[in-house]
Write a protein that holds these residues in place. Sequence first.
Motif, PDB file in Angstrom:
ATOM      1  N   GLY A 140       0.779  -1.232   0.000  1.00 25.93           N
ATOM      2  CA  GLY A 140       0.000   0.000   0.000  1.00 25.93           C
ATOM      3  C   GLY A 140       0.809   1.280   0.000  1.00 25.93           C
ATOM      4  N   VAL A 141       2.134   1.176  -0.137  1.00 24.63           N
ATOM      5  CA  VAL A 141       2.982   2.365  -0.189  1.00 24.63           C
ATOM      6  C   VAL A 141       3.167   2.743  -1.652  1.00 24.63           C
ATOM      7  N   GLN A 142       2.610   3.872  -2.032  1.00 24.65           N
ATOM      8  CA  GLN A 142       2.659   4.289  -3.430  1.00 24.65           C
ATOM      9  C   GLN A 142       3.707   5.367  -3.645  1.00 24.65           C
ATOM     10  N   LEU A 143       4.584   5.134  -4.596  1.00 21.04           N
ATOM     11  CA  LEU A 143       5.585   6.128  -4.972  1.00 21.04           C
ATOM     12  C   LEU A 143       5.214   6.714  -6.320  1.00 21.04           C
ATOM     13  N   SER A 144       5.545   7.972  -6.510  1.00 19.39           N
ATOM     14  CA  SER A 144       5.301   8.609  -7.805  1.00 19.39           C
ATOM     15  C   SER A 144       6.278   8.048  -8.829  1.00 19.39           C
ATOM     16  N   GLU A 145       6.004   8.275 -10.092  1.00 10.93           N
ATOM     17  CA  GLU A 145       6.915   7.829 -11.151  1.00 10.93           C
ATOM     18  C   GLU A 145       8.275   8.493 -10.989  1.00 10.93           C
ATOM     19  N   GLU A 146       8.279   9.752 -10.562  1.00 11.06           N
ATOM     20  CA  GLU A 146       9.548  10.460 -10.347  1.00 11.06           C
ATOM     21  C   GLU A 146      10.353   9.804  -9.226  1.00 11.06           C
ATOM     22  N   GLN A 147       9.674   9.423  -8.158  1.00  9.99           N
ATOM     23  CA  GLN A 147      10.360   8.763  -7.053  1.00  9.99           C
ATOM     24  C   GLN A 147      10.912   7.406  -7.479  1.00  9.99           C
ATOM     25  N   LYS A 148      10.112   6.654  -8.236  1.00 12.83           N
ATOM     26  CA  LYS A 148      10.569   5.352  -8.726  1.00 12.83           C
ATOM     27  C   LYS A 148      11.813   5.517  -9.594  1.00 12.83           C
ATOM     28  N   GLU A 149      11.790   6.497 -10.477  1.00 10.78           N
ATOM     29  CA  GLU A 149      12.930   6.746 -11.351  1.00 10.78           C
ATOM     30  C   GLU A 149      14.145   7.185 -10.537  1.00 10.78           C
ATOM     31  N   LEU A 150      13.949   8.000  -9.529  1.00  7.06           N
ATOM     32  CA  LEU A 150      15.042   8.446  -8.673  1.00  7.06           C
ATOM     33  C   LEU A 150      15.670   7.250  -7.940  1.00  7.06           C
ATOM     34  N   VAL A 151      14.837   6.360  -7.411  1.00  9.98           N
ATOM     35  CA  VAL A 151      15.334   5.157  -6.739  1.00  9.98           C
ATOM     36  C   VAL A 151      16.158   4.328  -7.722  1.00  9.98           C
ATOM     37  N   ARG A 152      15.628   4.132  -8.911  1.00 12.67           N
ATOM     38  CA  ARG A 152      16.319   3.351  -9.938  1.00 12.67           C
ATOM     39  C   ARG A 152      17.664   3.985 -10.290  1.00 12.67           C
ATOM     40  N   SER A 153      17.656   5.292 -10.510  1.00 11.87           N
ATOM     41  CA  SER A 153      18.864   6.017 -10.891  1.00 11.87           C
ATOM     42  C   SER A 153      19.917   5.969  -9.777  1.00 11.87           C
ATOM     43  N   VAL A 166      15.081   7.684  -0.148  1.00  9.23           N
ATOM     44  CA  VAL A 166      13.856   8.039  -0.877  1.00  9.23           C
ATOM     45  C   VAL A 166      12.700   7.181  -0.368  1.00  9.23           C
ATOM     46  N   LEU A 167      12.935   5.880  -0.241  1.00  6.96           N
ATOM     47  CA  LEU A 167      11.885   4.972   0.241  1.00  6.96           C
ATOM     48  C   LEU A 167      11.491   5.300   1.680  1.00  6.96           C
ATOM     49  N   LEU A 168      12.476   5.566   2.511  1.00  5.29           N
ATOM     50  CA  LEU A 168      12.182   5.879   3.913  1.00  5.29           C
ATOM     51  C   LEU A 168      11.420   7.189   4.060  1.00  5.29           C
ATOM     52  N   ARG A 169      11.755   8.184   3.250  1.00  7.90           N
ATOM     53  CA  ARG A 169      11.006   9.461   3.298  1.00  7.90           C
ATOM     54  C   ARG A 169       9.537   9.231   2.948  1.00  7.90           C
ATOM     55  N   GLU A 170       9.302   8.390   1.948  1.00 10.32           N
ATOM     56  CA  GLU A 170       7.914   8.135   1.560  1.00 10.32           C
ATOM     57  C   GLU A 170       7.177   7.335   2.629  1.00 10.32           C
ATOM     58  N   LEU A 171       7.853   6.390   3.235  1.00  8.96           N
ATOM     59  CA  LEU A 171       7.234   5.670   4.362  1.00  8.96           C
ATOM     60  C   LEU A 171       6.868   6.632   5.475  1.00  8.96           C
ATOM     61  N   GLU A 172       7.781   7.548   5.775  1.00  5.51           N
ATOM     62  CA  GLU A 172       7.537   8.567   6.816  1.00  5.51           C
ATOM     63  C   GLU A 172       6.347   9.447   6.425  1.00  5.51           C
ATOM     64  N   THR A 173       6.291   9.844   5.172  1.00  2.00           N
ATOM     65  CA  THR A 173       5.205  10.702   4.704  1.00  2.00           C
ATOM     66  C   THR A 173       3.849   9.996   4.832  1.00  2.00           C
ATOM     67  N   GLN A 174       3.814   8.730   4.437  1.00  4.70           N
ATOM     68  CA  GLN A 174       2.533   8.023   4.399  1.00  4.70           C
ATOM     69  C   GLN A 174       2.123   7.407   5.742  1.00  4.70           C
TER      70      GLN A 174
END
Length: 176
Positions: A140-153, A166-174
């Motif tokens: 249920g943790v949704q990342l934006s396409e930009e976030q996914k690309e940033l993680v990949r890069s 990046v993943l931890l920031r989104e977990l914190e946000t959600q």
Amino acid sequence: SARKTAGAQDLVRNAITGVAAVAVGRYAIDEAEEAQRVEAQTAAVIRSTGNAAQVTAAQQAEMVDQLSKLAAVDDEVVAGGANILRTFKSIQGTDIFGDALASSLDLSAALGTDLQSNILLVGKALNEPVSGVGKLAKAGVQLSEEQKELVRSLAETGDTAGAQAVLLRELETQFG
């Protein structure tokens, strides 16, 4: 007579007090034994992983103490979760490790799920951030396409810690 009744009441009161004292003493011994068991597990995991997490036992104990109080979760449960998290060798440094542990607790509170399952989810996601995006999405943790690309890069350039952040920031946000 009143004197016999008072004596009987004193006897009952003393017996209850004695039983309570024994129970409290047993609880304290059980807690101490559990703490020693968890400390031994921590030492064993540190040895077996070569302290890949780059977090000392004392640093972990401080994190566990703070997070268990904050989340109102037994400290031995949190310490056990931290020991599992240590087995994911790509999770390194006190910041990433501490944030991963906190995020796992946040997920447990928000989703009403057990800590161990969330430690495994977060650990697997951070251990391999690119595939971790999909693992987190299933939870249920949704990342934006930009976030996914940033993680990949970041992962492709060898900046695993950056991808994990990046993943931890989104977990914190959600969930934080």
